[in-house]
Structures are given as C-alpha cells and as structure tokens.
Design a protein around this motif. Structure first.
Motif, short mmCIF file in Angstrom:
data_model
loop_
_atom_site.label_atom_id
_atom_site.label_comp_id
_atom_site.label_asym_id
_atom_site.label_seq_id
_atom_site.Cartn_x
_atom_site.Cartn_y
_atom_site.Cartn_z
N GLY A 7 -26.66 -24.51 15.21
CA GLY A 7 -26.33 -23.09 15.37
C GLY A 7 -24.83 -22.86 15.45
O GLY A 7 -24.30 -21.89 14.88
N VAL A 8 -24.13 -23.78 16.13
CA VAL A 8 -22.67 -23.66 16.23
C VAL A 8 -22.06 -23.89 14.84
O VAL A 8 -21.22 -23.12 14.37
N GLU A 9 -22.53 -24.96 14.18
CA GLU A 9 -21.98 -25.32 12.86
C GLU A 9 -22.21 -24.20 11.84
O GLU A 9 -21.35 -23.92 11.00
N ARG A 10 -23.35 -23.54 11.92
CA ARG A 10 -23.67 -22.49 10.94
C ARG A 10 -23.07 -21.14 11.29
O ARG A 10 -23.27 -20.15 10.58
N GLY A 63 -35.67 -39.75 20.54
CA GLY A 63 -34.44 -40.36 20.02
C GLY A 63 -33.78 -39.47 18.98
O GLY A 63 -32.55 -39.25 19.00
N LYS A 64 -34.61 -38.92 18.09
CA LYS A 64 -34.10 -38.03 17.04
C LYS A 64 -33.48 -36.77 17.66
O LYS A 64 -32.41 -36.30 17.25
N LEU A 65 -34.16 -36.27 18.67
CA LEU A 65 -33.67 -35.06 19.35
C LEU A 65 -32.30 -35.31 20.00
O LEU A 65 -31.38 -34.50 19.84
N ILE A 66 -32.16 -36.44 20.66
CA ILE A 66 -30.88 -36.74 21.35
C ILE A 66 -29.77 -36.92 20.31
O ILE A 66 -28.66 -36.38 20.47
N ASN A 67 -30.05 -37.60 19.22
CA ASN A 67 -29.02 -37.79 18.19
C ASN A 67 -28.59 -36.47 17.58
O ASN A 67 -27.41 -36.24 17.32
N TYR A 68 -29.55 -35.61 17.34
CA TYR A 68 -29.24 -34.27 16.82
C TYR A 68 -28.37 -33.49 17.81
O TYR A 68 -27.36 -32.89 17.45
N MET A 69 -28.73 -33.54 19.08
CA MET A 69 -27.97 -32.79 20.08
C MET A 69 -26.57 -33.36 20.29
O MET A 69 -25.67 -32.66 20.74
N LEU A 70 -26.39 -34.66 19.93
CA LEU A 70 -25.06 -35.28 20.06
C LEU A 70 -24.20 -35.07 18.82
O LEU A 70 -23.05 -35.49 18.78
N SER A 71 -24.76 -34.41 17.79
CA SER A 71 -24.05 -34.34 16.51
C SER A 71 -22.91 -33.33 16.48
O SER A 71 -22.14 -33.27 15.52
N GLY A 72 -22.75 -32.53 17.52
CA GLY A 72 -21.65 -31.56 17.56
C GLY A 72 -21.69 -30.80 18.87
O GLY A 72 -22.59 -31.00 19.68
N PRO A 73 -20.71 -29.92 19.06
CA PRO A 73 -20.69 -29.17 20.32
C PRO A 73 -21.82 -28.17 20.41
O PRO A 73 -22.40 -27.76 19.40
N ASN A 128 -33.71 -26.39 15.22
CA ASN A 128 -34.23 -25.05 15.52
C ASN A 128 -33.26 -24.17 16.29
O ASN A 128 -33.65 -23.26 17.01
N LEU A 129 -31.98 -24.46 16.15
CA LEU A 129 -30.87 -23.56 16.52
C LEU A 129 -30.57 -23.36 18.00
O LEU A 129 -29.42 -23.19 18.37
N CYS A 130 -31.62 -23.27 18.81
CA CYS A 130 -31.33 -22.83 20.18
C CYS A 130 -32.38 -23.35 21.16
O CYS A 130 -33.48 -23.71 20.76
N HIS A 131 -32.00 -23.35 22.40
CA HIS A 131 -32.90 -23.74 23.49
C HIS A 131 -32.98 -22.60 24.49
O HIS A 131 -31.99 -21.91 24.72
#
Ligand code: RTP
Length: 149
Positions: A14-17, A61-71, A114-117
């Motif tokens: 969401g930040v990146e887009r 694991g996939k979720l954590i890597n995605y969440m670590l991919s940017g601010p 999915n952009l947001c929590h």
C-alpha cells in the motif's frame, strides 16, 4: 468513557503503490478521528508479536517476508464502533471476496498483498496499539466535527 480505538496499518504494498492517502481519506470521510500516525520500517520482532496468533499457519513465513519488504504506515483511529466498521471499510481478508467500495475490493486482488491491516477486536486493538505506539497516542477534541465532515 474513552471512545473506541483501532490499529490500522498500511502494509508495504500500500505504501509502495501510493495508496496511503486514499486509505486515510476513507477513514476521515467516514467521520473517524486520527489520533496517531507513523511511517516506519517493520522488524521481525515486532511482526512476530503482532502476528503471534498466526505463527502456526502455513503462510506465516510468507506473510513476515512480505511485511518486511518495505516500510508500513501505522495509524490509530478513534470513534464509534471503529473496530468493526474499520474492518468493513477494509473489506474481506481475501480481496477477491471483498465488495467493490471497500479498500481491498477496489484496489487489490491477492490475499498475500492485501494492502492493509485492521484490528479484529477491541482487545486486539489495545494490544496492537501498545505494541506499535509504546509511547502512547494523542488525545484531542474536535469541536466543529459536524461542520468538518
Ligand atoms: P490482517 O491481520 O492483515 O488485518 O488480516 P486479517 O485479520 O484479515 O487476516 P488474518 O487471517 O489475520 O491474516 C493475516 C494476513 O495474512 C495474510 N494471509 N495470507 N492464504 C494466505 O496466503 C493468506 N492468508 C492470510 C494476509 O495478508 C492477511 O491479511
């Protein structure tokens, strides 16, 4: 009694887009009050704590890597029934099941991006707000709220 609060987080996609403004706009337009906002890189420690209920899931694991991919942009919003209504504004976890008009329904197609929590209960919201905003959030009054929204 204090108004209900929830923790809303714009995830790295969401930040990146460039959808931070759009997501904020939907909460503001609905009538909710912003009481905390920060842009920050996440850490594995924070994410393990935030998603502690999901640690046995196959996608963890996939979720954590995605969440670590940017601010991420973390926010605390306040107002009547904000936890439940906030989740309705976001849409279903799976964007393909999210109705048009919701944030996920309008802007994404992949459950893994999915952009947001949004907090899923008042208790989770309190836990997440303390985790992401250990120094507390702002209390302020809107005196002319009906003229502003
Ligand atoms: P969130 O915590 O992000 O608001 O999501 P949620 O309550 O709607 O859904 P939850 O079940 O807590 O899942 C947390 C996040 O994990 C990712 N996920 N991937 N099958 C999969 O690959 C899958 N399922 C869930 C999503 O990013 C979801 O938001």
């Amino acid at each position: 009694m204090a108004e209900e609060r929830t923790y809303i987080m714009v995830k790295p996609d969401g930040v990146e887009r460039g959808l931070v403004g759009e997501i904020i706009k939907r909460f503001e337009s609905k009538g909710y009050k912003l009481v905390a906002l920060q842009l920050l890189p996440t850490s594995r420690e924070l994410l393990n704590e935030h998603y502690c209920d999901l640690k046995d899931k196959s996608f963890f694991g996939k979720l954590i890597n995605y969440m670590l991919s940017g601010p991420v942009v973390g926010m605390v919003w306040e107002g009547k029934d904000i936890v439940k209504t906030g989740r309705r504004l976001l849409g279903e976890t799976d964007p393909l099941k999210s109705a048009p008009g919701t944030i996920r329904g309008d802007y994404c197609i992949d459950v893994g991006k999915n952009l947001c929590h949004g907090s899923d209960s008042v208790e989770s919201a309190q836990r997440e707000i303390s985790l992401w905003f250990p120094n507390g959030v702002l209390s302020w009054e809107r005196h002319n709220v009906h003229k502003l929204i």
